[in-house]
Design an enzyme around this catalytic site. Sequence first.
Site, PDB file in Angstrom:
ATOM      1  N   ASP A 140       4.549   7.483   0.873  1.00 42.33           N
ATOM      2  CA  ASP A 140       3.292   6.988   0.377  1.00 42.33           C
ATOM      3  C   ASP A 140       2.235   5.871   0.600  1.00 42.33           C
ATOM      4  OD1 ASP A 140       2.790   6.239  -2.598  1.00 42.33           O
ATOM      5  OD2 ASP A 140       4.223   4.328  -2.155  1.00 42.33           O
ATOM      6  N   ASP A 187       0.468   3.418  -1.824  1.00 43.09           N
ATOM      7  CA  ASP A 187       0.190   1.937  -1.997  1.00 43.09           C
ATOM      8  C   ASP A 187       1.013   1.339  -1.834  1.00 43.09           C
ATOM      9  OD1 ASP A 187      -2.599   3.186  -2.779  1.00 43.09           O
ATOM     10  OD2 ASP A 187      -1.650   3.670  -4.631  1.00 43.09           O
TER      11      ASP A 187
END
Length: 297
Positions: A51, A53
């Site tokens: 991922d 963020d």
Amino acid sequence: MVKRRVVEGSAERERLAELAGAASAEAALATPLAPEPSGAPTDLTAAAFFDVDNTMMMGASIFHFARGLAARKYFKNSDLMGFAWQQIKFRVGGREDPQSVKASREQALSFVAGRSVAELVSLGEEIYDELMADKIWTGTQALAQMHLDAGQRVWLVTATPVELAQIIARRLGLTGALGTVSENENGIYTGKLVGDLLHGRAKAHAVRALAAKEGLDLRRCTAYSDSVNDVPMLSVVGTAVAVNPDSGLRETARKRGWEIRDFRTGRKAAKIGVPSVLGAGAVAGAIAAGMAYRRRV
């Protein structure tokens, strides 16, 4: 009747999530970013999925992108901060209802409609250098490099537009990126998504689709994320790692015996503040606010 509508709505959301995942995998493989070392990787059936963020990058990549647009007078800083406050209430309150996600999607599309892919990519390149390059978590980057050194492919998986995600992946020397795909005709965005935002279950579909195309054994793959929203993605691989986890993911990781890595300090956590709470919906109002501003002037 109400129950039937709920079931039908759930089925439609799943269909869109699956379509988004398939489109993301196709876009990822259509744009190879990093050359394979010495031909093919040494480990052909294992890969790592990260991922972006608050996992690979401090804060939200789309928020940093919006800041760059504000600096270029695409919209006002007051519009940006007003949106950020709404997102804080949205994320902290935990009310990720379908209407909010729908509004986020529509606002995001109002920004890209009629714009060229080349413009978005050019802006993304500039803004990465200005506002994102120094936001990379060195600990997470080291984890990614560990997989690369083992001859494995490393992919980013994010709700951020795939064009921006690919810029981040290329700058980090990773294999590529799975991101939200917006429809375009002859290089101009139509204002429609292919499926939906690459968020939640859509990420899991994207990882499965990519694995099928690349011949990966998901039991030998690893996924990293900070958010409880990514439990579907973390659950489809053999090894799941919670990085800088939110409270929901930390609890899930402890229950399931997943490894937890936290590269934050109290000072850094406070410093990133607003951007850290922005998630998939951030591709929405901050940028769309700029379009509203431009129309006003």
